[in-house]
Design a protein around this motif. Structure first.
Motif, PDB file in Angstrom:
ATOM      1  N   THR A  94      40.914 -51.073 -66.589  1.00 46.55           N
ATOM      2  CA  THR A  94      40.628 -50.331 -65.357  1.00 46.55           C
ATOM      3  C   THR A  94      39.928 -49.011 -65.673  1.00 46.55           C
ATOM      4  O   THR A  94      38.924 -48.660 -65.044  1.00 46.55           O
ATOM      5  CB  THR A  94      41.951 -50.063 -64.599  1.00 46.55           C
ATOM      6  N   ASN A 174      41.684 -64.150 -63.383  1.00 44.05           N
ATOM      7  CA  ASN A 174      43.128 -64.068 -63.605  1.00 44.05           C
ATOM      8  C   ASN A 174      43.908 -64.881 -62.582  1.00 44.05           C
ATOM      9  O   ASN A 174      45.132 -64.933 -62.638  1.00 44.05           O
ATOM     10  CB  ASN A 174      43.605 -62.603 -63.579  1.00 44.05           C
ATOM     11  N   ASP A 199      34.048 -57.859 -67.263  1.00 45.79           N
ATOM     12  CA  ASP A 199      35.479 -57.585 -67.290  1.00 45.79           C
ATOM     13  C   ASP A 199      36.105 -58.656 -68.177  1.00 45.79           C
ATOM     14  O   ASP A 199      36.245 -59.809 -67.767  1.00 45.79           O
ATOM     15  CB  ASP A 199      36.019 -57.636 -65.853  1.00 45.79           C
ATOM     16  N   GLN A 202      40.844 -60.850 -69.192  1.00 44.28           N
ATOM     17  CA  GLN A 202      41.498 -62.148 -69.416  1.00 44.28           C
ATOM     18  C   GLN A 202      40.805 -62.964 -70.499  1.00 44.28           C
ATOM     19  O   GLN A 202      41.421 -63.860 -71.081  1.00 44.28           O
ATOM     20  CB  GLN A 202      41.543 -62.963 -68.109  1.00 44.28           C
ATOM     21  N   SER A 222      41.768 -54.878 -72.268  1.00 44.09           N
ATOM     22  CA  SER A 222      43.030 -54.159 -72.499  1.00 44.09           C
ATOM     23  C   SER A 222      43.795 -54.810 -73.644  1.00 44.09           C
ATOM     24  O   SER A 222      43.866 -56.041 -73.708  1.00 44.09           O
ATOM     25  CB  SER A 222      43.944 -54.255 -71.266  1.00 44.09           C
ATOM     26  N   HIS A 224      47.098 -54.680 -74.062  1.00 37.69           N
ATOM     27  CA  HIS A 224      48.453 -55.158 -73.744  1.00 37.69           C
ATOM     28  C   HIS A 224      48.474 -56.634 -73.355  1.00 37.69           C
ATOM     29  O   HIS A 224      49.534 -57.253 -73.340  1.00 37.69           O
ATOM     30  CB  HIS A 224      49.080 -54.296 -72.638  1.00 37.69           C
ATOM     31  N   LYS A 225      47.298 -57.206 -73.066  1.00 32.99           N
ATOM     32  CA  LYS A 225      47.256 -58.640 -72.750  1.00 32.99           C
ATOM     33  C   LYS A 225      46.953 -59.467 -73.999  1.00 32.99           C
ATOM     34  O   LYS A 225      46.774 -60.678 -73.932  1.00 32.99           O
ATOM     35  CB  LYS A 225      46.174 -58.913 -71.704  1.00 32.99           C
ATOM     36  N   ARG A 360      54.353 -64.994 -62.339  1.00 34.37           N
ATOM     37  CA  ARG A 360      54.005 -63.943 -61.380  1.00 34.37           C
ATOM     38  C   ARG A 360      53.786 -64.585 -60.020  1.00 34.37           C
ATOM     39  O   ARG A 360      53.315 -65.724 -59.933  1.00 34.37           O
ATOM     40  CB  ARG A 360      52.738 -63.206 -61.823  1.00 34.37           C
ATOM     41  N   ARG A 380      51.962 -68.074 -60.106  1.00 35.79           N
ATOM     42  CA  ARG A 380      51.013 -68.212 -61.224  1.00 35.79           C
ATOM     43  C   ARG A 380      51.763 -68.295 -62.549  1.00 35.79           C
ATOM     44  O   ARG A 380      52.568 -67.428 -62.874  1.00 35.79           O
ATOM     45  CB  ARG A 380      50.066 -67.014 -61.256  1.00 35.79           C
TER      46      ARG A 380
HETATM   47  N1  C6P Z   1      45.528 -58.368 -64.412  1.00 37.06           N
HETATM   48  C1  C6P Z   1      47.380 -59.788 -63.812  1.00 37.06           C
HETATM   49  O1  C6P Z   1      48.594 -60.019 -63.689  1.00 37.06           O
HETATM   50  P1  C6P Z   1      44.566 -53.336 -66.683  1.00 37.06           P
HETATM   51  O2  C6P Z   1      45.677 -53.238 -65.701  1.00 37.06           O
HETATM   52  O3  C6P Z   1      43.588 -52.223 -66.534  1.00 37.06           O
HETATM   53  O4  C6P Z   1      45.035 -53.555 -68.084  1.00 37.06           O
HETATM   54  O5  C6P Z   1      43.785 -54.699 -66.329  1.00 37.06           O
HETATM   55  C2  C6P Z   1      43.209 -54.856 -65.074  1.00 37.06           C
HETATM   56  C3  C6P Z   1      42.614 -56.204 -64.940  1.00 37.06           C
HETATM   57  C4  C6P Z   1      41.237 -56.300 -64.830  1.00 37.06           C
HETATM   58  N2  C6P Z   1      40.629 -57.488 -64.754  1.00 37.06           N
HETATM   59  C5  C6P Z   1      41.315 -58.629 -64.776  1.00 37.06           C
HETATM   60  C6  C6P Z   1      40.562 -59.936 -64.714  1.00 37.06           C
HETATM   61  C7  C6P Z   1      42.701 -58.610 -64.879  1.00 37.06           C
HETATM   62  O6  C6P Z   1      43.378 -59.754 -64.898  1.00 37.06           O
HETATM   63  C8  C6P Z   1      43.378 -57.365 -64.937  1.00 37.06           C
HETATM   64  C9  C6P Z   1      44.861 -57.295 -65.004  1.00 37.06           C
HETATM   65  C10 C6P Z   1      46.967 -58.487 -64.455  1.00 37.06           C
HETATM   66  O7  C6P Z   1      46.537 -60.582 -63.456  1.00 37.06           O
HETATM   67  C11 C6P Z   1      47.693 -57.324 -63.879  1.00 37.06           C
HETATM   68  S1  C6P Z   1      47.280 -57.024 -62.200  1.00 37.06           S
END
Ligand code: C6P
Length: 412
Positions: A94, A174, A199, A202, A222, A224-225, A360, A380
């Protein structure tokens, strides 16, 4: 192929029980679990060389700076980037997208310009462009999707044109799991003179990534994923674009010299990294990259195709289920959004949680897509390297049970 039995041993949290059931973690698209190596990298930093970076000349500061900067090299190699100066640390996807919207967008988007998006963008790759468009009197244009949630390439060819200034698109949805043909769309965009932002929130955790093969100008993701800690993300951008962009935030570390009235800014990548950064988590993100690199991203992808194919078949045989997105596991990532007729996704999420299964439920930060699908939300399940087909069986059995328990109170 990857060995899930061995992998599971590296993730302490997967030993957890929820309500007397062994945890089945199927919410990886929201955030992944972390291996011991990542957790240890954080405590090792704090226990042995906790110091600020780029500032001190004492030993620990030098060690911290070296470890912090070394991760940039790992990231560049992981995504096929040429130069570490193109790797900007952010808090998450983000923030990376906002950086481009503020810095590049406010310099380059003019009244009448068009910003092209897909209808399946996460709010993080939509709201910043809405704000920019409103401010610059630009227009948002949406590509079309086919019935099974793939980008209609005819719409890409007809809607991307001379007015297009930017194409900002997810590489993997996502919600629908759709893998987007980024290269094809980037070629169309570049032929029209537009810039392409991907982006990769994912896609980067799940697919081999090469910014060169993608043909994009910016890539956001990100950690954390992808086994890393929260609070670290990346913006990759082409050097010439980043060099021409003004800083996004101002203060310490992003300057080269400061006088009372005026300052000079640092060179790339530090120009975009104001203030003390998230040192421990960046270093631990390096451990996450090491872990994934050792497995091999091709193997990660193969594993997820197998498990997704199995899950599409297994869940697809359940009564009254609707599964969204492409039918073919090769065309999608390991994300399966679904609804069971008459059951609210939140109720499903709750009842699965009672069996130790974490999924989720909701709009997944994709409200416009929910509107297009004519639903309030979906359930999901999303997979990663430690998930097994046995867990898919548990999910399917729990869904059948949920249908029995909830079905008789639901209005069908
Ligand atoms: N989707 C999901 O449960 P951040 O929060 O900045 O790390 O990622 C944002 C984001 C941006 N693009 C896509 C395609 C995403 O899937 C996500 C994060 C999570 O689907 C949390 S809402």
């Amino acid at each position: 192929m990857i060995d899930t039995k061995e992998i599971i041993k590296d993730f302490p949290i997967l030993d957890r029980e929820i309500g007397g059931h062994k945890l089945v973690y199927l919410d990886n698209a929201a955030t992944s679990q972390k291996p011991r190596a990542v957790i240890d990298a954080i405590s090792h930093y704090y226990e042995h060389y906790n110091a600020n970076v780029h500032r001190g000349i004492h030993t620990m500061s030098e060690e911290a700076t070296a470890a912090y900067e070394e991760v940039r090299e790992k990231i560049a190699a992981f995504i096929g980037a040429d130069n570490t100066c193109e790797i900007i640390y952010t808090r998450n996807t983000t923030e990376a997208i906002n950086l481009v919207a503020y810095s590049w967008g406010r310099q380059n988007v003019l009244p009448g310009d068009e910003i092209v998006l897909t209808p399946m963008e996460h709010h993080s790759n939509l709201v910043p462009w809405q704000q920019l468009a409103a401010e610059r009197e630009a227009k948002l244009v949406f590509l079309e999707l086919t019935e099974d949630g793939q980008v209609n390439m005819e719409s890409a060819r007809s809607l991307i044109g001379p007015k297009t200034r930017l194409v900002a698109l997810t590489a993997m949805s996502n919600v629908l799991g759709t893998i987007v043909p980024v290269r094809e769309i980037a070629d169309i965009a570049h032929a029209a003179g537009a810039v392409v932002l991907v982006d990769g929130a994912q896609s980067v955790p799940h697919l081999p990534t090469s910014v060169k093969e993608m043909g994009c100008d910016f890539l956001a993701f990100s950690f954390h994923k992808m086994l890393g800690p929260t609070g670290t993300g990346i913006l990759w951008g082409k050097k010439e674009l980043l060099e021409a962009m003004p800083p996004f935030m101002f203060g310490g570390d992003m300057i080269s010299s400061v006088a009372r009235e005026k300052s000079r800014f640092n060179e790339l990548p530090w120009k975009f990294e104001a203030g003390t950064p998230n040192i421990a988590d960046v270093i631990a993100s390096g451990a996450a990259i090491d872990y994934l690199s050792k497995l091999g991203m091709e193997n990660v992808r193969r594993h997820e195709v197998e498990i997704t194919r199995y899950a599409l078949e297994k869940l697809g045989s359940l009564k009254d289920i609707v599964i969204y997105g492409p039918k073919d596991a090769e065309k999608r990532g390991g994300v399966i959004a679904f609804n069971i007729d008459g059951l609210h996704p939140h109720d499903l999420g709750q009842i699965l949680s009672d069996s130790g299964i974490a999924i989720r439920a909701g709009h997944h930060c994709c409200q416009p897509l929910m509107k297009d699908l004519k639903v309030m939300g979906t359930a999901r399940a999303s997979f990663y390297i430690y998930n097994t087909t046995a867990e898919v069986d548990l999910l399917a059995a729990a869904l059948e049970e949920a249908d029995k328990v909830l079905g008789h109170v639901a209005v069908r």
